[in-house]
Scaffold this active site. Sequence first.
Site, PDB file in Angstrom:
ATOM      1  N   PHE A 152      -5.148  55.076   9.570  1.00 58.31           N
ATOM      2  CA  PHE A 152      -6.131  55.936  10.185  1.00 58.31           C
ATOM      3  C   PHE A 152      -5.611  56.157  11.837  1.00 58.31           C
ATOM      4  CE2 PHE A 152      -8.614  53.118   7.464  1.00 58.31           C
ATOM      5  CZ  PHE A 152      -9.262  54.067   6.742  1.00 58.31           C
ATOM      6  N   LEU A 153      -4.381  56.662  11.749  1.00 62.87           N
ATOM      7  CA  LEU A 153      -3.681  57.057  12.900  1.00 62.87           C
ATOM      8  C   LEU A 153      -3.593  58.491  13.196  1.00 62.87           C
ATOM      9  CD1 LEU A 153      -0.493  54.998  12.033  1.00 62.87           C
ATOM     10  CD2 LEU A 153      -2.504  54.121  13.219  1.00 62.87           C
ATOM     11  N   LYS A 206     -10.100  56.781   2.726  1.00 68.20           N
ATOM     12  CA  LYS A 206      -9.395  57.626   3.617  1.00 68.20           C
ATOM     13  C   LYS A 206      -9.509  59.202   3.405  1.00 68.20           C
ATOM     14  CE  LYS A 206      -5.661  59.111   5.875  1.00 68.20           C
ATOM     15  NZ  LYS A 206      -5.501  59.077   7.443  1.00 68.20           N
ATOM     16  N   CYS A 262      -2.804  65.848   8.159  1.00 64.54           N
ATOM     17  CA  CYS A 262      -3.825  65.270   7.334  1.00 64.54           C
ATOM     18  C   CYS A 262      -4.880  66.124   6.811  1.00 64.54           C
ATOM     19  CB  CYS A 262      -4.359  64.065   8.022  1.00 64.54           C
ATOM     20  SG  CYS A 262      -2.969  62.936   8.542  1.00 64.54           S
TER      21      CYS A 262
END
Length: 476
Positions: A152-153, A206, A262
């Site tokens: 979760f960057l 995610k 993402c």
Amino acid sequence: MRIAIVGTGYVGLVTGTCLAELGHEVTCVDTDAAKILGLKQGVMPIYEPGLAELVAANAAAGRLAFTTELGQAMAGSGAIFIAVGTPARASDGQADLGFVHAAARQIAANATGFALVVTKSTVPVGTGDTIERIIATARPDADLVVVSNPEFLREGTAIADFLKPDRIVVGTEDARARAVMAEIYRPFEDICPVLMTGRRTAELIKYAANAFLATKITFINEMANLCEGVGADIGSVAIGMGLDHRIGRSFLNAGPGYGGSCFPKDTVALLRTAQDHGVTLRLVEDTIAVNDARKRAMARRVVSAAGGTVAGRTIAVLGLTFKPDTDDMREAPSVALIETLQRQGATIRAYDPAGMENAARMLDDVAFLNDPYTCVKDADAVVLMTEWAELTRLDLDRLGSRMRRPVFIDLRNVYAPALLERHGFAHAGIGHPPTATPWTRRGPDRRAALLRTRPDGTERRTGDRRHRAQEAPLPA
């Protein structure tokens, strides 16, 4: 604990470096020999604030090493993290798992004892099952347990996100694996929740999180459109919404649409997974469609602010990356904007603090300049695309004095309209009314005062022989 990281891209390098910072002995592996050599010499393959310093410190302390030999990295390691790329397939938008599958086969070939195979890459639901089958087929004797541990960057704040996380998600049904993962993340026991779930659940968390955030961005962008229609201000609307603790203020900044590595990829991959299982995700479908349309609409906003045409005019674009503090140009809204303006006849000048090298690989016929003030020289309009810190504190008088016409299109709402007007700019932003006639407004640039209009609607310059030949029709 000894840990191996397969892949030294954004996720792998940040994960490996931060695990070393926690005290683990980490070896990062990559098949790209030039990249590994560069890392050994302190050359970073990505731009991330603070990463180079953290790599150097942990390498000097002997906790972080780089190699092209997977077997060497795996020797004695209790966990092998897969952190390779999962780009969207051109054919259907689903995540391409070729690199993940190749890593699984190589890990199986080099296995010598019990270890975890931890999937850090963002992968569709069920990928852990596939990795398990690949390993079982290649090495039936291997004592390897497959675990999901999604990252979760956020680019630009990745180190802080890793070392001060909101939560850690671990997906496994194996008791031994849970014990090893608990040991790896023991330093976070008192910092954040460590959520232990099933493997498929972890994989879905995610995608669900990214799809929700993408939807939140898309919602506020649609509210910005409504604000423009009814005469409201999106900045105040966002604040009023965000003060509700159930909603929160984050991801409520209206702008040109989401981009990056993402959100675009993960929303499409989630949609494809749902379709494969006969499930309809209408909200995600609409989010993707609205965001794609918004990127194209930004060019129309620039054209409108420029008086209805950009043909033969120079547009300066400040900020190219999809967000500040990264050099990532993947799915950046600036690309669609620039290419659309070029098709309509504009000449593009651009500046970005870190992204110009990557942008140059994606964009043709763009002049890349070394600072914002050089970039806007003789421009007919300037577009702020990315809210880099240095672009949020521009000297507006200096900026306007270098432009042919002081027209400012602020697609991040960095500058208050009243401030731009005080400095002589005609302006257009997001979620509030633009200047009524931006192309005819005149600012602090003395050259603009030399413009006069002929009865036939063309411009001529007076008092400056050097510019008498520069005539162009004014829009109606």
